[in-house]
Design an enzyme around this catalytic site. Structure first.
Site, PDB file in Angstrom:
ATOM      1  N   LYS A  78      -8.503   8.343   0.114  1.00 36.38           N
ATOM      2  CA  LYS A  78      -7.449   7.408  -0.310  1.00 36.38           C
ATOM      3  C   LYS A  78      -7.844   6.798  -1.646  1.00 36.38           C
ATOM      4  CE  LYS A  78      -4.734   3.448   1.396  1.00 36.38           C
ATOM      5  NZ  LYS A  78      -4.541   2.441   2.460  1.00 36.38           N
ATOM      6  N   SER A 187       0.297   2.070   4.400  1.00 34.64           N
ATOM      7  CA  SER A 187       0.123   2.421   3.013  1.00 34.64           C
ATOM      8  C   SER A 187      -0.636   3.730   2.777  1.00 34.64           C
ATOM      9  CB  SER A 187      -0.640   1.290   2.309  1.00 34.64           C
ATOM     10  OG  SER A 187      -1.964   1.189   2.800  1.00 34.64           O
ATOM     11  N   SER A 211      -1.882   0.259   8.299  1.00 32.77           N
ATOM     12  CA  SER A 211      -1.795   1.338   7.307  1.00 32.77           C
ATOM     13  C   SER A 211      -2.510   2.636   7.647  1.00 32.77           C
ATOM     14  CB  SER A 211      -2.311   0.852   5.965  1.00 32.77           C
ATOM     15  OG  SER A 211      -1.307   0.132   5.324  1.00 32.77           O
TER      16      SER A 211
END
Ligand code: GLN
Length: 521
Positions: A78, A187, A211
């Protein structure tokens, strides 16, 4: 030869160990898949040279019999984790082409154990969002699409009977897909989409209010939000420091457990990281859950909950019961205050954490006539609308006069939420079963445009876990009427991720695995 990208991480580990293929072959297969899947917008940076160099080093260690836990396994990261000398953006314009001179603790542990970095994954800007639509790089596309089911006549399937007088034409059900692009959740949407589409064996995510678990549920994969303090936050772009926690995504519960072993651990550089030994999480897979008490919280049966989610939840409970667990109805009375309290606490901490992006220390700068104007110009140009909204809410709830009314009150609610869980665990409950999300994935642009609260409601089942610092796992458990995956969430006692892996595995064994139709290449 089988498609190397469709293996599980555990299968890839076994194949590397018995020399069925090399890490370089695995890596090249993924790099090729990533190139064909650019329409999903899952990666914001591909690092093929670094990936191949790391794969060759892993192959050399494998040849010498020095394999680490993730030796030669290609992963996605990420873009909230700092990886040394590789652009880090948090998917915000404000970081520009900032290249950190340091490595996050979690990623350094992955490389220590031999993993290969394929690239950086898209996410909501500063991890603020539930759909990956707030990214400065644009939205991520979910590899799943809604089904339009119909029947077609099979061509040339003329089953003439012996007399030759009757023709039987077979009717074959077909699945057509609605091309409307869906969000992967957020997210950590890039992480979820990449794992679901076979663009890496696993990925890192961060979870502040859901998330990891919500995008895992939207893409039919497994995601774990560990206990607060289990993984180091050092070198991860901070959103809300008292809620943020890094965790793994993978296509099976076992693979998630394998990743977790490398991600977890004490780090003196993060004062909230806990000094506890890291268990062999994989050993929890297949362990009996007989006699475990599973709490079903009545407050999670929210008003207007869809029949599909109700059914999924009941089905999950039945699977755990069939495996020998005992179901008990429990009450978590302060659940309804969790979401509003979260949307006070998280923006408050964010407004403080994001003060550092001032045009001086990192990334982008937009000049002004004086330093204050430079700050203003930089921040106005660098932050997207959702981040600006959070900073404004956070600054407001922390300001004199409103601090007691909002921030202090939200902190009190947080304590009450934590106590609700403590009471239930004190009654002998081993884990709590809930839906992971109130719905399946929705279309890009479909939600939250007129009212941001509509988007915030996605986190209704997940934020309590962050508020209480507990571990939570999302495991795919079924599909909705349109063929989209749905997930269940298991919430555990602090530092008892192992129980979540054992129970998650029971759900996976019962529900089977979920793979999207491959339409993008
Ligand atoms: N959707 C939540 C938010 O926007 C949670 C995000 C997260 O967990 N990083 O704040």
């Amino acid at each position: 030869m089988t498609d190397l990208t469709s293996l599980t991480l555990a299968e890839a580990k076994a194949g590397l160990a018995n020399k069925s293929f090399t890490s370089l072959e695995l890596t090249d297969a993924h790099l090729a898949a990533m190139e064909k899947a650019r329409a999903l917008n899952a990666y914001v940076l591909e690092t093929p040279d670094q990936a191949r160099a790391m794969a060759k080093e892993a192959d050399a260690r494998l040849a010498k019999g020095e394999a680490g836990n993730l030796e030669g396994i290609p992963l996605g990261i990420k873009d909230l984790f700092a990886t040394k000398d590789v652009r880090l953006t948090a998917c915000s314009k404000i970081l520009d082409d900032f290249k950190p001179p340091y490595e996050s603790t979690v990623t350094s542990q992955l490389w220590r154990d031999g993993a290969v970095m394929l690239g950086k994954l898209n996410n909501d800007e500063f991890a603020m969002g539930s759909s990956n639509e707030t990214s400065a790089f644009g939205p991520v596309v979910n590899p799943w699409r809604r089904e339009k089911t119909g029947f077609i006549r099979a061509p040339e399937q003329d089953l003439t009977n012996k007399e030759g007088s009757v023709h039987w034409q077979m009717m074959r059900p077909t699945v057509e897909y609605d091309p409307t692009p869906l969000v992967p959740g957020g997210s950590s949407g890039g992480s979820a989409s990449a794992v679901a589409a076979g663009l890496c064996f696993g990925a890192t995510g961060t979870d502040t209010g859901g998330s990891i678990r919500q995008p895992a549920a939207f893409t039919g994969i497994t995601g774990l939000k560990p206990t607060y303090g289990r993984c180091s936050r050092w070198g991860i772009v901070a959103f809300a420091s008292s809620l943020d926690q890094a965790g793994p995504f993978a296509r099976t519960v076992r693979d998630t457990a394998i990743l977790m072993r490398s991600m977890a651990g004490h780090d003196p550089k993060d004062t909230t990281s806990v000094d506890l030994p890291v268990p062999d999480y994989e050993a929890a897979i297949g362990k009996s859950v007989k006699g475990m008490k599973i709490g079903i919280p009545k407050e999670y049966r929210i008003e207007g909950m869809s029949a599909e989610i109700e059914k999924l939840w009941a089905q999950g409970a039945q699977w755990l019961k069939a495996a020998g667990a005992e179901l008990v109805e429990i009450s978590l009375p302060h659940t309804k205050y969790a979401l509003p309290a979260y949307y006070v606490v998280a923006p408050a901490e964010a407004s403080s954490n994001l003060a550092r992006y001032d045009g001086v220390r990192y990334g982008a700068r937009v000049d002004g006539r004086n330093i204050v104007e430079m700050y203003e110009n930089t921040r106005a140009a660098g932050f997207g609308p959702e981040v600006r909204r959070r900073i404004m809410i956070g600054t407001y709830v922390l300001s004199a006069g409103y601090y007691d009314a909002y921030y202090l009150r939200a902190q009190k609610v947080r304590t009450l939420i934590k106590q609700d869980f403590e009471e239930v665990f004190a009654q002998g409950v081993n884990a709590i079963l809930t839906p992971a999300t109130p719905s399946a994935a929705f279309g890009i642009g479909e939600k939250g445009k007129a009212d941001p609260i509509e988007m915030y409601l996605n986190d209704i089942f997940t934020v309590t876990v962050n508020m209480a610092g507990l571990p939570g796992i999302a495991v795919p458990a079924g599909k909705d009427a349109q063929g989209l995956p749905l997930g269940l969430q298991l919430i555990g006692r602090p530092f008892d991720e192992e129980t979540l892996f054992s129970l998650g595995d029971v759900i996976e064994q019962s529900a089977g695995r979920f793979t999207p139709a491959h339409w993008w290449a």
